[in-house]
Motif scaffolding. Structure first.
Motif, mmCIF file in Angstrom:
data_model
loop_
_atom_site.group_PDB
_atom_site.id
_atom_site.type_symbol
_atom_site.label_atom_id
_atom_site.label_comp_id
_atom_site.label_asym_id
_atom_site.label_seq_id
_atom_site.Cartn_x
_atom_site.Cartn_y
_atom_site.Cartn_z
ATOM 1 N N GLU A 278 -3.256 9.547 -9.952
ATOM 2 C CA GLU A 278 -2.337 8.832 -9.068
ATOM 3 C C GLU A 278 -2.861 7.430 -8.774
ATOM 4 O O GLU A 278 -2.091 6.469 -8.712
ATOM 5 N N ALA A 279 -4.174 7.314 -8.610
ATOM 6 C CA ALA A 279 -4.770 5.986 -8.417
ATOM 7 C C ALA A 279 -4.635 5.147 -9.676
ATOM 8 O O ALA A 279 -4.379 3.936 -9.610
ATOM 9 N N THR A 280 -4.795 5.788 -10.846
ATOM 10 C CA THR A 280 -4.630 5.063 -12.107
ATOM 11 C C THR A 280 -3.200 4.558 -12.243
ATOM 12 O O THR A 280 -2.959 3.447 -12.727
ATOM 13 N N ARG A 281 -2.231 5.391 -11.812
ATOM 14 C CA ARG A 281 -0.829 4.980 -11.899
ATOM 15 C C ARG A 281 -0.570 3.782 -10.990
ATOM 16 O O ARG A 281 0.096 2.824 -11.393
ATOM 17 N N LEU A 282 -1.104 3.809 -9.768
ATOM 18 C CA LEU A 282 -0.923 2.676 -8.867
ATOM 19 C C LEU A 282 -1.656 1.453 -9.400
ATOM 20 O O LEU A 282 -1.126 0.333 -9.365
ATOM 21 N N MET A 283 -2.881 1.653 -9.919
ATOM 22 C CA MET A 283 -3.627 0.535 -10.489
ATOM 23 C C MET A 283 -2.861 -0.084 -11.654
ATOM 24 O O MET A 283 -2.794 -1.310 -11.797
ATOM 25 N N ALA A 284 -2.257 0.769 -12.497
ATOM 26 C CA ALA A 284 -1.503 0.267 -13.640
ATOM 27 C C ALA A 284 -0.258 -0.493 -13.191
ATOM 28 O O ALA A 284 0.109 -1.515 -13.786
ATOM 29 N N LEU A 285 0.416 0.006 -12.138
ATOM 30 C CA LEU A 285 1.579 -0.703 -11.619
ATOM 31 C C LEU A 285 1.179 -2.047 -11.013
ATOM 32 O O LEU A 285 1.877 -3.055 -11.186
ATOM 33 N N VAL A 286 0.053 -2.063 -10.303
ATOM 34 C CA VAL A 286 -0.452 -3.323 -9.764
ATOM 35 C C VAL A 286 -0.747 -4.291 -10.905
ATOM 36 O O VAL A 286 -0.399 -5.480 -10.860
ATOM 37 N N PHE B 294 -1.339 -5.896 -23.773
ATOM 38 C CA PHE B 294 -2.195 -5.407 -22.686
ATOM 39 C C PHE B 294 -1.362 -4.718 -21.614
ATOM 40 O O PHE B 294 -1.676 -3.610 -21.169
ATOM 41 N N ILE B 295 -0.273 -5.353 -21.198
ATOM 42 C CA ILE B 295 0.570 -4.799 -20.148
ATOM 43 C C ILE B 295 1.202 -3.486 -20.580
ATOM 44 O O ILE B 295 1.201 -2.496 -19.845
ATOM 45 N N GLY B 296 1.755 -3.471 -21.786
ATOM 46 C CA GLY B 296 2.445 -2.273 -22.259
ATOM 47 C C GLY B 296 1.541 -1.052 -22.302
ATOM 48 O O GLY B 296 1.914 0.031 -21.817
ATOM 49 N N PHE B 297 0.351 -1.202 -22.831
ATOM 50 C CA PHE B 297 -0.559 -0.062 -22.940
ATOM 51 C C PHE B 297 -1.126 0.347 -21.583
ATOM 52 O O PHE B 297 -1.382 1.525 -21.350
ATOM 53 N N SER B 298 -1.314 -0.626 -20.678
ATOM 54 C CA SER B 298 -1.862 -0.275 -19.366
ATOM 55 C C SER B 298 -0.920 0.649 -18.595
ATOM 56 O O SER B 298 -1.369 1.457 -17.782
ATOM 57 N N GLN B 299 0.368 0.564 -18.880
ATOM 58 C CA GLN B 299 1.334 1.379 -18.150
ATOM 59 C C GLN B 299 1.335 2.848 -18.565
ATOM 60 O O GLN B 299 1.883 3.692 -17.861
ATOM 61 N N VAL B 300 0.758 3.156 -19.710
ATOM 62 C CA VAL B 300 0.690 4.566 -20.140
ATOM 63 C C VAL B 300 -0.700 5.148 -19.919
ATOM 64 O O VAL B 300 -0.955 6.295 -20.279
ATOM 65 N N ALA B 301 -1.603 4.370 -19.311
ATOM 66 C CA ALA B 301 -2.985 4.842 -19.119
ATOM 67 C C ALA B 301 -3.030 6.090 -18.257
ATOM 68 O O ALA B 301 -3.756 7.046 -18.564
ATOM 69 N N ALA B 302 -2.260 6.120 -17.172
ATOM 70 C CA ALA B 302 -2.290 7.275 -16.270
ATOM 71 C C ALA B 302 -1.763 8.525 -16.949
ATOM 72 O O ALA B 302 -2.344 9.611 -16.837
ATOM 73 N N ALA B 303 -0.650 8.384 -17.671
ATOM 74 C CA ALA B 303 -0.062 9.539 -18.351
ATOM 75 C C ALA B 303 -1.000 10.086 -19.424
ATOM 76 O O ALA B 303 -1.187 11.305 -19.552
ATOM 77 N N LEU B 304 -1.605 9.205 -20.196
ATOM 78 C CA LEU B 304 -2.545 9.644 -21.226
ATOM 79 C C LEU B 304 -3.791 10.257 -20.602
ATOM 80 O O LEU B 304 -4.334 11.243 -21.118
ATOM 81 N N GLY B 305 -4.241 9.659 -19.483
ATOM 82 C CA GLY B 305 -5.412 10.216 -18.798
ATOM 83 C C GLY B 305 -5.157 11.610 -18.276
ATOM 84 O O GLY B 305 -6.031 12.481 -18.326
ATOM 85 N N ARG C 241 -11.920 10.506 -22.182
ATOM 86 C CA ARG C 241 -11.568 10.523 -23.606
ATOM 87 C C ARG C 241 -10.693 9.320 -23.963
ATOM 88 O O ARG C 241 -10.844 8.727 -25.046
ATOM 89 N N ILE C 242 -9.782 8.958 -23.073
ATOM 90 C CA ILE C 242 -8.919 7.802 -23.320
ATOM 91 C C ILE C 242 -9.747 6.523 -23.396
ATOM 92 O O ILE C 242 -9.534 5.680 -24.275
ATOM 93 N N VAL C 243 -10.717 6.372 -22.491
ATOM 94 C CA VAL C 243 -11.560 5.171 -22.515
ATOM 95 C C VAL C 243 -12.340 5.084 -23.823
ATOM 96 O O VAL C 243 -12.399 4.026 -24.465
#
Length: 403
Positions: A128-136, A259-270, A277-279
């Motif tokens: 959830e923090a990753t999702r907020l961080m990605a939205l920010v 950069f922006i596009g991939f950052s938005q799927v970071a939470a879902a992939l995580g 593993r994603i990192v």
């Protein structure tokens, strides 16, 4: 709840964008500034490095301050200092004075970087923090796309000083948001007691935490490669490849889109595969594209389409690394989130400033020194990621297979 989540993302993203906006918007003007102020390329690049160093070091002040007094007051004061520095930049009569006022800008902008991260940790942890961080990051990452274009639109008719007028206006908007919209997420009962011993104890704890340091430098070396690009790209794209400031802004924006596009799927992939593993996977792919670009350039291929394409893919995978490592680094340090955010941000900015200094020393008008440093940063990112997350990454992978 969703409405509050989105509102927080927008406000924190806009505040976090204050510093990047001050960087990205004036990048197309760097060659013009050098000519107008009769400054060398190295001296002009120093205006960028000075900002980064002040931006990084002063996070060490704002982070502990926000743990002690709450998030809103130090954030407001920081953005106000940034606004004052922006006015000075617009009036600077020489490159020396421009460097001085860029330092003042960086001192203020540090608050807008470190405190929003701490606010995110106050509100959420995990995916959830990753999702907020990605939205920010989605909000403030619009800066690399729109800011250079907006900067070019101002520079052509009004000159480079108009950029700092616009940045001052952005800071005033930020001050308004802090007062009227941003909630205080650090209630009195959660604040750290105001003592030097407590603050130094928090820093000592973090310096003993090898996982925190490893995650910080995994993201920091990746960010440093982007700082190298920031410092050199306008000279290479405009002076070497002959682009106009507007064409440069469009080329710069292409890298930001990945950069922006991939950052938005970071939470879902995580959530699906595990954040470690994603990192590790993203770091490997980011390094592969960065090293490939270096090899091709070293072999004599001097092609703008090749440069833009491979940087697009490299920075796309970097978009998975940055928000995820930020969240993981703060995960275990909620009580001292401001201090942790400050130390992490400072180490990352100093690393970036060091790389900009090295880039300025080896700059020769071509893309080769830039891509060599980008590749070096990428290899460092992968190496530190493996040392920090290799075991947990394999554990996550085994768990995923077992499930």
């Amino acid at each position: 709840m969703a409405s509050s989540f989105t509102k927080n993302a927008i406000v924190l993203g806009l505040l976090s964008a204050v510093g990047p906006f001050a960087i990205d918007m004036y990048l197309p003007a760097l060659p013009t500034i050098a000519t107008d102020l009769h400054a060398s390329t190295g001296a002009t690049q120093m205006t960028l490095m000075a900002f980064f160093l002040a931006f990084g070091l002063c996070q060490l002040i704002y982070g502990p301050w926000s743990d002690v007094s709450g998030r809103k007051m130090p954030l407001f004061i920081g953005v106000a200092v940034f606004a004052a520095g922006s006015v000075g930049c617009g009036l600077a009569p020489s490159v020396g004075w421009l460097i001085v006022f860029r330092i003042i800008q960086g001192i203020g902008a540090a608050a807008a970087m470190v405190i929003p991260r701490a606010v995110i940790r106050d509100l959420h942890t995990g995916p959830e923090a990753t999702r907020l961080m990605a939205l920010v990051m989605l909000v403030f990452s619009v800066s690399p796309i729109l800011a250079p274009l907006f900067g070019s639109a101002l520079i052509v008719p009004f000159g480079w000083r108009a950029v700092f007028v616009a940045v001052t206006i952005a800071a005033i908007v930020g001050l308004t948001l802090i007062v009227t919209v941003l909630p205080e997420t650090r209630p009195q009962e959660q604040r750290v007691q105001a003592s030097l011993r407590n603050v130094l104890g928090g820093f000592a704890l973090l310096f003993r935490d090898w996982r925190f340091l490893g995650l910080t430098f995994t993201g920091g070396l990746g960010m440093a490669s982007f700082f190298v690009f920031l410092a050199n790209s306008s000279f290479i794209y405009i002076d070497h490849f002959g682009l106009t400031p507007t064409q440069y802004s469009l080329g710069f924006s292409i890298n930001a889109i990945g950069f922006i596009g991939f950052s938005q799927v970071a939470a879902a992939l995580g959530t699906r595969f595990g954040m470690a593993r994603i990192v590790l996977t993203a770091a490997a792919l980011y390094t592969a594209f960065a090293v490939l670009l270096f090899v091709i350039t070293a072999l004599g291929v001097d092609s703008l389409p090749v440069l833009v394409t491979l940087l697009f893919f490299a920075y796309a995978f970097l978009g998975l690394i940055i928000p995820t490592t930020m969240v993981l680094a703060l995960e275990d340090h909620g009580p001292i989130a401001g201090i942790a955010s400050a130390l992490g941000g400072t180490l990352q900015m100093v690393t970036g400033g060091l790389m900009i200094t090295i880039a300025s020393l080896f700059f020769n008008g071509t893309a080769l020194p830039m891509v060599a440093l980008i590749a070096l940063c990428a290899v460092g990112t992968l190496t530190v990621a493996i040392l920090t997350l290799g075991r947990s990454g394999r554990t996550v992978a085994s768990s995923s297979l077992a499930s």
